[in-house]
Motif scaffolding. Structure first.
Motif, short mmCIF file in Angstrom:
data_model
loop_
_atom_site.label_atom_id
_atom_site.label_comp_id
_atom_site.label_asym_id
_atom_site.label_seq_id
_atom_site.Cartn_x
_atom_site.Cartn_y
_atom_site.Cartn_z
N SER A 1 -6.95 -29.74 45.05
CA SER A 1 -7.01 -28.73 44.14
C SER A 1 -5.43 -27.85 44.33
O SER A 1 -5.25 -27.32 43.36
N LEU A 2 -5.36 -27.70 45.70
CA LEU A 2 -4.19 -26.84 46.04
C LEU A 2 -2.86 -27.39 45.24
O LEU A 2 -2.03 -26.53 44.69
N LEU A 3 -2.59 -28.79 45.36
CA LEU A 3 -1.46 -29.52 44.79
C LEU A 3 -1.35 -29.15 43.28
O LEU A 3 -0.60 -28.83 42.67
N LEU A 4 -2.71 -29.37 42.72
CA LEU A 4 -2.79 -28.87 41.09
C LEU A 4 -2.38 -27.40 40.85
O LEU A 4 -1.77 -27.12 39.93
N LEU A 5 -2.72 -26.54 41.80
CA LEU A 5 -2.75 -25.43 41.73
C LEU A 5 -1.17 -24.99 41.66
O LEU A 5 -0.49 -24.40 40.99
N PHE A 6 -0.32 -25.48 42.86
CA PHE A 6 1.02 -25.28 42.74
C PHE A 6 1.63 -25.82 41.60
O PHE A 6 2.35 -25.24 41.04
N CYS A 7 1.32 -26.93 41.39
CA CYS A 7 2.22 -27.84 40.03
C CYS A 7 1.98 -26.77 38.53
O CYS A 7 2.65 -26.62 37.80
N GLY A 8 0.60 -26.59 38.71
CA GLY A 8 0.06 -25.41 37.41
C GLY A 8 0.92 -24.39 37.42
O GLY A 8 1.38 -23.92 36.51
N ALA A 9 0.97 -23.62 38.41
CA ALA A 9 1.68 -22.25 38.58
C ALA A 9 3.25 -22.67 38.57
O ALA A 9 3.88 -21.66 37.77
N ASN A 10 3.55 -23.80 38.76
CA ASN A 10 5.07 -23.73 38.62
C ASN A 10 5.42 -23.90 37.25
O ASN A 10 6.39 -23.77 36.81
N THR A 11 4.57 -24.69 36.57
CA THR A 11 4.96 -24.88 35.18
C THR A 11 4.48 -24.06 34.20
O THR A 11 5.19 -23.42 33.38
N TYR A 12 3.48 -23.24 34.29
CA TYR A 12 2.67 -22.35 33.39
C TYR A 12 2.93 -20.77 33.92
O TYR A 12 2.89 -19.80 33.18
#
Length: 196
Positions: free
Chosen positions: A157-168
């Motif tokens: 969940s944290l990895l997806l959160l980081f990747c999502g925040a970095n993209t969007y």
């Protein structure tokens, strides 16, 4: 004898739906939901009225196209192919690169999806896609999870959160924030080693 032009046989409705969806996806990447039915018809090589023979509205075609474009199957297959014998940090860095690439590729579609009236199949499918992606990423993390303070699902969940925040996110920097850097942030934090 004169050569007569042969008519291309008509596609079955499901084949026509699939062809229209395939023609719409690249246009959504380029134009978002403002794509016109004329542009879609031209890309599909059909008359504009053909669209409404298989879709009730342009919105229903757009929703079906967004659902297909956001299908996580390709990313899930790549996550599944990560060699589980590699060290956890390497596996996570590879996974982060795959997630970053998926999010970058679909950024315009996600923006388009947010502009649509979010009812019906689209939100359910987006939630299901997220769950599928989360499960595949959790599986990548499971081997070696004894090294982590949090369970694999929480780390995913944290990895997806980081990747999502970095993209969007407004402060994201997808071109300069690699999978390796993301994983370092996740596993090591921001303090230099040996500092308090």
């Amino acid at each position: 004898m004169e050569n007569k032009r042969r008519r291309v046989p008509a596609l079955a409705p499901e084949e026509r739906r699939a062809a229209l969806i395939d023609a719409t996806i690249p246009l959504l990447h380029e134009h978002g939901v403002d794509v016109s039915t004329r542009q879609i018809a031209q890309a599909a090589g059909v008359a504009e009225g053909t669209i409404f023979g298989v879709f009730e509205t342009k919105s229903s075609l757009v929703v079906c196209s967004v659902i297909k474009a956001l299908d996580p199957e390709e990313t899930v297959a790549a996550l599944t192919a990560i060699d589980r014998s590699r060290p956890l940090r390497e596996r996570l860095a590879t996974a982060a690169e795959l997630i970053h690439a998926r999010f970058r590729e679909n950024a315009q579609l996600m923006t388009a999806a947010r502009k649509l009236v979010i009812t019906g199949e689209l939100p359910r499918q987006m939630i299901a896609n997220r769950e599928i992606l989360h499960a595949a990423l959790t599986e990548v993390i499971t081997e070696g999870a004894d090294q982590l303070r949090r369970p694999p699902a929480a780390v995913a969940s944290l990895l997806l959160l980081f990747c999502g925040a970095n993209t969007y996110g407004p402060f994201g920097d997808p071109d300069n924030f690699s999978g390796e850097e993301t994983v370092s942030l996740l596993l090591d934090g921001l303090l230099r080693r040996g500092t308090q």
